[in-house]
Scaffold this motif. Structure first.
Motif, PDB file in Angstrom:
ATOM      1  N   GLY A 229       0.701  -1.021   0.485  1.00 18.50           N
ATOM      2  CA  GLY A 229      -0.128   0.521   0.230  1.00 18.50           C
ATOM      3  C   GLY A 229       0.661   1.035   0.531  1.00 18.50           C
ATOM      4  O   GLY A 229       0.384   1.914   0.148  1.00 18.50           O
ATOM      5  N   ARG A 230       1.875   1.230  -0.752  1.00 22.96           N
ATOM      6  CA  ARG A 230       3.267   2.203  -0.746  1.00 22.96           C
ATOM      7  C   ARG A 230       2.888   3.518  -1.344  1.00 22.96           C
ATOM      8  O   ARG A 230       2.119   3.207  -2.660  1.00 22.96           O
ATOM      9  CB  ARG A 230       4.627   2.069  -0.559  1.00 22.96           C
ATOM     10  N   LEU A 231       2.965   4.461  -1.394  1.00 22.58           N
ATOM     11  CA  LEU A 231       2.535   5.839  -2.110  1.00 22.58           C
ATOM     12  C   LEU A 231       4.196   6.010  -3.145  1.00 22.58           C
ATOM     13  O   LEU A 231       5.358   5.533  -2.096  1.00 22.58           O
ATOM     14  CB  LEU A 231       2.023   7.172  -1.448  1.00 22.58           C
ATOM     15  N   ASP A 232       4.430   6.146  -3.770  1.00 19.71           N
ATOM     16  CA  ASP A 232       5.160   6.477  -4.739  1.00 19.71           C
ATOM     17  C   ASP A 232       5.355   7.814  -4.794  1.00 19.71           C
ATOM     18  O   ASP A 232       4.816   8.444  -4.504  1.00 19.71           O
ATOM     19  CB  ASP A 232       5.297   6.026  -6.569  1.00 19.71           C
ATOM     20  N   ASN A 233       7.179   7.692  -5.446  1.00 17.43           N
ATOM     21  CA  ASN A 233       7.328   9.835  -4.320  1.00 17.43           C
ATOM     22  C   ASN A 233       6.870  10.363  -5.747  1.00 17.43           C
ATOM     23  O   ASN A 233       6.759  11.347  -5.009  1.00 17.43           O
ATOM     24  CB  ASN A 233       9.208   9.119  -4.486  1.00 17.43           C
ATOM     25  N   LEU A 234       6.801  10.391  -7.311  1.00 19.43           N
ATOM     26  CA  LEU A 234       6.411  10.970  -7.751  1.00 19.43           C
ATOM     27  C   LEU A 234       5.503  10.950  -7.246  1.00 19.43           C
ATOM     28  O   LEU A 234       4.802  12.725  -7.544  1.00 19.43           O
ATOM     29  CB  LEU A 234       6.471  10.074  -9.172  1.00 19.43           C
ATOM     30  N   GLN A 235       4.359  10.827  -6.711  1.00 15.68           N
ATOM     31  CA  GLN A 235       2.741  11.491  -6.114  1.00 15.68           C
ATOM     32  C   GLN A 235       3.094  11.743  -5.249  1.00 15.68           C
ATOM     33  O   GLN A 235       2.711  13.644  -4.358  1.00 15.68           O
ATOM     34  CB  GLN A 235       2.166   9.760  -6.024  1.00 15.68           C
ATOM     35  N   ALA A 236       4.013  11.449  -4.408  1.00 11.68           N
ATOM     36  CA  ALA A 236       3.840  12.218  -2.886  1.00 11.68           C
ATOM     37  C   ALA A 236       4.894  13.700  -3.714  1.00 11.68           C
ATOM     38  O   ALA A 236       4.229  14.907  -2.841  1.00 11.68           O
ATOM     39  CB  ALA A 236       5.452  11.531  -2.817  1.00 11.68           C
ATOM     40  N   ALA A 237       5.658  13.855  -4.258  1.00  8.93           N
ATOM     41  CA  ALA A 237       6.699  15.465  -4.606  1.00  8.93           C
ATOM     42  C   ALA A 237       5.610  16.300  -5.600  1.00  8.93           C
ATOM     43  O   ALA A 237       5.361  17.246  -5.322  1.00  8.93           O
ATOM     44  CB  ALA A 237       7.169  14.743  -6.113  1.00  8.93           C
ATOM     45  N   VAL A 238       4.751  15.584  -6.297  1.00  2.69           N
ATOM     46  CA  VAL A 238       3.048  16.388  -6.854  1.00  2.69           C
ATOM     47  C   VAL A 238       2.693  17.186  -5.502  1.00  2.69           C
ATOM     48  O   VAL A 238       1.996  18.377  -6.059  1.00  2.69           O
ATOM     49  CB  VAL A 238       2.153  15.779  -7.937  1.00  2.69           C
ATOM     50  N   LEU A 239       2.103  16.067  -4.716  1.00  4.46           N
ATOM     51  CA  LEU A 239       1.246  16.479  -3.881  1.00  4.46           C
ATOM     52  C   LEU A 239       1.960  18.119  -2.888  1.00  4.46           C
ATOM     53  O   LEU A 239       1.722  18.858  -2.570  1.00  4.46           O
ATOM     54  CB  LEU A 239       0.957  15.353  -3.076  1.00  4.46           C
ATOM     55  N   ASN A 240       3.467  17.491  -2.055  1.00  2.00           N
ATOM     56  CA  ASN A 240       4.544  18.881  -1.794  1.00  2.00           C
ATOM     57  C   ASN A 240       4.160  19.909  -2.480  1.00  2.00           C
ATOM     58  O   ASN A 240       3.916  21.343  -1.632  1.00  2.00           O
ATOM     59  CB  ASN A 240       5.455  18.153  -2.095  1.00  2.00           C
TER      60      ASN A 240
END
Length: 365
Positions: A229-240
């Motif tokens: 169930g991990r979030l990938d870092n590309l999506q985290a970067a977008v959300l940041n």
């Protein structure tokens, strides 16, 4: 004029340079899963909501599943929820072999009616899962009071209400566990799937953190049955990037909603936001008679609409085994036949709102 329902193009273009820089940094680092971007996002989410713990995950649905798994929900348990929502709410309960028990909604807010919850509690009830629909939180104080009386957990399904306030408390921080979604069309959306789960409990947080990676507490050591169930870092970067501007986006969505209401309130049933809370307006949903005719009329002039949701959960084929029938939840059924969502995003211009509302009122005549 052609109106964009969610205007995801504009959401990208507004911060295109920052998105490019942030995602290129992830790609060049070759750290794609659970890196510093995800850690930064979790800290931003924790600070924004005021929750003690925030855990980014792969989707809003997986956030709900993690919450239920961490609470030990299993076969023959019952979880009380609303029949008027996206299927993920009840689906995750059923996926664990538990039974979704439906309670009808309040006709003004479309959220679960707390006055009906106690009658649905049995010896098998383990949790209550209210949905904060269309951007406005449910009546969390009363729901938490009932839960405390019977020793139940409360999971807020805040997939549509991230950023909303209830008596000064942020959505996702009004019960033992809160879950949200970052699906692209949500008020805070990424460029794919994503979600997060929040808790004040350190023990539940640590359990969900392990369950997010297949129940692993250290490499190849598995304490729990979990999931990927991990979030990938590309999506985290977008959300940041998006988090930096989210407060302003909420204000803009509220301004759009206010303009809609000013133009429509004298002619039809517009959304009601309770005085002790705010909405982030995931949807601007009205109620109309002869909905299909109205939708077709608006479609002809370039105005998209949507129905959230046309079939209540208790009437879905996949839940036939629960034994519910038409008429069991009359408010949900009436709303399902009448609700219609208008275009809603922070970028709607005055002339577009005028165009939408004037054509809508014309279609009702």
């Amino acid at each position: 004029m052609n109106i964009d329902f969610a205007n995801l193009d504009k959401a990208y273009q507004e911060h295109e340079k920052e998105f490019t820089e942030a995602t290129l940094e992830v790609m060049s680092s070759a750290r794609y899963i659970l890196g510093k971007e995800t850690e930064e996002l979790e800290e931003r989410l924790r600070e924004f909501t005021g929750s003690a713990h925030a855990l980014a995950c792969s989707s809003g649905t997986d956030a709900l599943l993690l919450a239920l798994m961490a609470l030990g929900i299993r076969s023959r348990d019952e979880v009380i929820t609303t029949p008027f929502s996206f299927i993920a709410t009840a689906e995750t309960i059923a996926c664990l072999g538990a039974k979704p028990v439906f309670v009808d909604i309040n006709e003004e807010t479309y959220n679960i009616d707390p006055s009906l919850i106690e009658a649905a509690i049995t010896e098998n009830t383990k949790a209550i899962m209210p949905v904060s629909l269309y951007g406005q939180m449910a009546h969390m104080d009363e729901i938490n009071r009932i839960a405390a009386k019977y020793g139940l957990a409360v999971i807020e399904d805040a997939a549509q209400s991230f950023g909303a306030l209830y008596k000064g408390t942020r959505s996702c921080n009004a019960s033992i566990i809160g879950c949200t979604s970052f699906f692209p069309a949500k008020p805070l959306g990424c460029f794919g799937d994503g979600g997060a789960v929040f808790s004040q409990s350190a023990a539940l947080y640590e359990k969900m953190k392990a369950m997010r990676v297949h129940g692993q507490t250290k490499r190849y050591t598995h304490k729990y049955i979990g999931m990927g169930g991990r979030l990938d870092n590309l999506q985290a970067a977008v959300l940041n990037v998006k988090m930096k501007y989210y407060e302003q986006d909420i204000i803009r969505r509220q301004e759009v909603a206010q303009k809609y209401t000013e133009r429509l309130k004298s002619s039809l049933s517009t959304p009601v936001v309770q005085e002790d809370r705010t909405s982030v307006w995931a949807q601007y949903t009205i109620r109309v008679q002869g909905r299909e005719k109205v939708q077709e009329s608006l479609k002809k002039v370039g105005i998209p609409t949507a129905v959230h949701y046309p079939i209540p959960m208790h009437l879905q084929e996949c839940f036939q085994h629960l034994g519910y029938k038409k008429g069991d939840f009359p408010v949900s059924e009436t709303c399902a036949n009448e609700v219609m969502s208008l275009p809603m995003n922070p970028f709607l211009q005055e002339k577009e709102i005028d165009y939408i509302t004037s054509n809508l009122l014309r279609s009702l005549k």
